[in-house]
Design a protein around this motif. Sequence first.
Motif, PDB file in Angstrom:
ATOM      1  N   ARG A  22      58.423  63.499 119.796  1.00 51.81           N
ATOM      2  CA  ARG A  22      57.975  63.895 121.126  1.00 51.81           C
ATOM      3  C   ARG A  22      58.937  64.904 121.728  1.00 51.81           C
ATOM      4  O   ARG A  22      60.124  64.910 121.430  1.00 51.81           O
ATOM      5  CB  ARG A  22      57.882  62.661 122.033  1.00 51.81           C
TER       6      ARG A  22
ATOM      7  N   ALA B 189      51.022  55.029 124.001  1.00 50.35           N
ATOM      8  CA  ALA B 189      50.277  56.105 123.345  1.00 50.35           C
ATOM      9  C   ALA B 189      49.309  56.770 124.316  1.00 50.35           C
ATOM     10  O   ALA B 189      49.106  57.994 124.272  1.00 50.35           O
ATOM     11  CB  ALA B 189      49.527  55.557 122.135  1.00 50.35           C
ATOM     12  N   ALA B 190      48.722  55.996 125.215  1.00 48.39           N
ATOM     13  CA  ALA B 190      47.801  56.571 126.202  1.00 48.39           C
ATOM     14  C   ALA B 190      48.545  57.485 127.171  1.00 48.39           C
ATOM     15  O   ALA B 190      48.049  58.559 127.543  1.00 48.39           O
ATOM     16  CB  ALA B 190      47.088  55.458 126.961  1.00 48.39           C
TER      17      ALA B 190
ATOM     18  N   GLN C 118      51.275  59.129 126.465  1.00 43.51           N
ATOM     19  CA  GLN C 118      51.629  60.308 125.679  1.00 43.51           C
ATOM     20  C   GLN C 118      50.421  61.221 125.488  1.00 43.51           C
ATOM     21  O   GLN C 118      50.555  62.454 125.522  1.00 43.51           O
ATOM     22  CB  GLN C 118      52.207  59.858 124.331  1.00 43.51           C
ATOM     23  N   ALA C 119      49.243  60.640 125.315  1.00 43.86           N
ATOM     24  CA  ALA C 119      48.034  61.448 125.146  1.00 43.86           C
ATOM     25  C   ALA C 119      47.709  62.245 126.407  1.00 43.86           C
ATOM     26  O   ALA C 119      47.069  63.309 126.333  1.00 43.86           O
ATOM     27  CB  ALA C 119      46.851  60.554 124.768  1.00 43.86           C
ATOM     28  N   ARG C 120      48.159  61.744 127.572  1.00 40.42           N
ATOM     29  CA  ARG C 120      47.941  62.447 128.834  1.00 40.42           C
ATOM     30  C   ARG C 120      49.072  63.426 129.141  1.00 40.42           C
ATOM     31  O   ARG C 120      49.113  64.018 130.217  1.00 40.42           O
ATOM     32  CB  ARG C 120      47.818  61.439 129.980  1.00 40.42           C
TER      33      ARG C 120
ATOM     34  N   ASN D  91      54.893  60.017 129.069  1.00 33.49           N
ATOM     35  CA  ASN D  91      55.587  59.096 128.175  1.00 33.49           C
ATOM     36  C   ASN D  91      56.076  57.905 128.990  1.00 33.49           C
ATOM     37  O   ASN D  91      55.965  57.896 130.215  1.00 33.49           O
ATOM     38  CB  ASN D  91      56.769  59.766 127.470  1.00 33.49           C
TER      39      ASN D  91
ATOM     40  N   LYS E 170      46.073  67.526 132.525  1.00 31.06           N
ATOM     41  CA  LYS E 170      47.150  67.335 131.569  1.00 31.06           C
ATOM     42  C   LYS E 170      48.250  68.351 131.819  1.00 31.06           C
ATOM     43  O   LYS E 170      47.986  69.548 131.931  1.00 31.06           O
ATOM     44  CB  LYS E 170      46.620  67.486 130.142  1.00 31.06           C
TER      45      LYS E 170
ATOM     46  N   LYS F 161      49.675  50.649 122.655  1.00 32.97           N
ATOM     47  CA  LYS F 161      48.490  51.407 123.073  1.00 32.97           C
ATOM     48  C   LYS F 161      48.698  52.035 124.447  1.00 32.97           C
ATOM     49  O   LYS F 161      48.244  53.156 124.705  1.00 32.97           O
ATOM     50  CB  LYS F 161      47.259  50.499 123.080  1.00 32.97           C
TER      51      LYS F 161
END
Length: 377
Positions: A38, A105-106, A108-110, A113, A365, A102
Amino acid sequence: MRRSGPVRALLAASAAAAVSAGLVVAAGGAAQAAPAFRAPMPAHVVAPYYETYSGGSPAALAAQSHNTYLTLAFLQTPTAGSCTATWNGDPTTPVSTSVYGKDIAALQARGGNAIPSFGGYAADTTNTDIADSCTDVKSIASVYEGLVTTYGVTRIDLDVEADSLSNTAGIDRRNKAVALTEAWAKRTHRSVEFSYTLPSTTTGLGATGVALLQNAVANHARVDVVNIMTFDYYDGASHEMATDTETAAAGLHDQLAALYPKVPSSRLWSRIGVTEMPGIDDFGPAETFTPADAVTVERWAAAKKINTLSFWALQRDNGTCPGTTGAGACSGVAQPDWYFSNTFEKFTHPDWPWVSPRSTTPAPKPAAHHATRGIRM
């Protein structure tokens, strides 16, 4: 039951092969895909604390409040003397992708962190902060490193207060473990930052907080952020909380300048964080951080270009209990839901249109940011 030497060697060889193949070995020996490397944390970040012991989904509450970064509190050992960290000291919630994997990870997907946080008042008064509990520095560093490889996080927060501030052996172990983890990160080409969250007076750190940082310098431990808790002063005085935040941070700046005399002033400011307690804090109405204070602090933080704005805690960011002191699930002041989150959000994303506290539109984002290196002698 203890495993025999040959079995341990076989498992170690299997784990090394899995890492080389881009896998990590979870508890029980099952190989899983390793989290992607990351990017560093933003140079300016809003990361409210989330009380993991309150249950629920951090990612869901982050989405509702338009936060992309959260500080997850807390990690501690199940018992004093242990070298294993679990969420809230609960053996059933280990550091594992099955626990908060999860959710992180969600985030991080946005584009955000999580910042896992060790310690806190409960751990720091029961000898269950990992550095107070565990006497082996390498084991402490291994726990820190495991967070990075398990979740793909790039900052670890160390909340040191109460008894832990006077535990000199624990302080020394903690800083030595930080230095080991930073060396490991350099070898493995990972980005890992450490923040220290410390209690503050209205004029800066107390003597024990300064001593903790002096020990970090002595152990060559890089400190990326010194995050002061600008609430719960308990001095019996009435406070203008925004003003006190500014004077506390100015005092911290001067203390850092004494510790790191070769570091420019602007860089010292860029290593400072502040954590507020929205509404009425644990002391009572004399220490009330108002919605107007939030606006003032956000503008001040942007002008000073500090590193981190945070507050304790996300679950309190609503106005359902006006007049209540130190509530866990509401601020104690009249406010729209997520007012403090949305007001502070401008600090991380100054170019975005401000999201109204009443809005339910998801935040866009964010673009990638890159933080500068932390303080090191």
